[in-house]
Design an enzyme around this catalytic site. Sequence first.
Site, PDB file in Angstrom:
ATOM      1  N   GLU A 173       3.662  -6.369  -6.303  1.00 21.34           N
ATOM      2  CA  GLU A 173       2.563  -7.129  -5.730  1.00 21.34           C
ATOM      3  C   GLU A 173       2.186  -8.243  -6.699  1.00 21.34           C
ATOM      4  O   GLU A 173       2.867  -8.470  -7.695  1.00 21.34           O
ATOM      5  CB  GLU A 173       1.396  -6.197  -5.417  1.00 21.34           C
TER       6      GLU A 173
ATOM      7  N   ARG B 223       1.953   2.757   6.852  1.00 20.89           N
ATOM      8  CA  ARG B 223       1.767   3.038   5.442  1.00 20.89           C
ATOM      9  C   ARG B 223       0.612   4.031   5.318  1.00 20.89           C
ATOM     10  O   ARG B 223       0.359   4.794   6.232  1.00 20.89           O
ATOM     11  CB  ARG B 223       1.479   1.733   4.677  1.00 20.89           C
TER      12      ARG B 223
END
Length: 321
Positions: free
Chosen positions: A3, A304
């Site tokens: 990320e 997720r």
Amino acid sequence: MPELPEVEVVRRGLVSWVRGRTISAVDVLDPRSVRRHALGPGDFAGNLEGATVSDVVRRGKFLWMPLTDGPAALENPGTAPVPEVALMAHLGMSGQLLMQDPDVPDEKHLKVRLRLSPREGMPDQLRFVDQRIFGGLFVTALIPTDDDGPGGLAESPLPLIAAEAAHIARDPLDPSFSFDLFYQRLRKRKTGLKRALLDQGLVSGIGNIYADEALWRARLHFARPTDTLRRSEARRVLDSAREVMLDALAAGGTSFDSLYVNVNGASGYFDRSLSAYGRQGEPCKRCAAAGINAIIRRDQFMNRSSHTCPVCQPRPRNGRW
């Protein structure tokens, strides 16, 4: 998948090692890792050989290295040629950009090797290693930004952006990020808060891990409707996202396995400081400190998971997922 903090760790490392150096030779060991370069490995190498890396730029999780034909005038950027193309690096799930000396044996999953002009005390090779081959390298055009601001975080910012990154919004660490524009667009989304935070067209760089951590810090539930958020709440969650990513950046990023490393091959350790993500079944740190028994829960979310504390992040009655 890396990320924003993990990609920024890589960017900062590359700035130190490759900025101002010329690419003398390119070895494409696995054509699959340059498949995004439409004209093939030969053209990819031809575009890079003899080019100088003038900077390393990041917007959100996108990373690119502007290229010039001549040596970069780093001490006086105004005299340097304006780059027209860039080497784009997409790390995917397992891509690594490693600085290595020539005498270091090739890694098992080495895909592309860039040989750089020598610089005293620095490795001469930039290697792209990718076990799962979801990432890749390619040369792309640089185009003007739509707001005339810098394309992204860089040492010498220019109002240019890699074409493939032009569709994404600025990220919370970008000095040109506009909270007013973010809040205006957020209120129009009419969706759940976490879904909005993951929307790269609204704000870039916030992935699943840091969204959970930011929402925990802001004491907001992931299903909170965006059109009900007060300005102060939107500010709180954005500030929390910025704070958690800066904390992760200081720790070298978040590494759950050996696939994410910086340019020196070292893993980050922010996973030790997580308060929500991956802590299902464990006590909420904030509630425990207040003498309250609350257990972090895990919910399915967009294929997720989302992690929240049921006490300090209560689910809204009219929540949107």
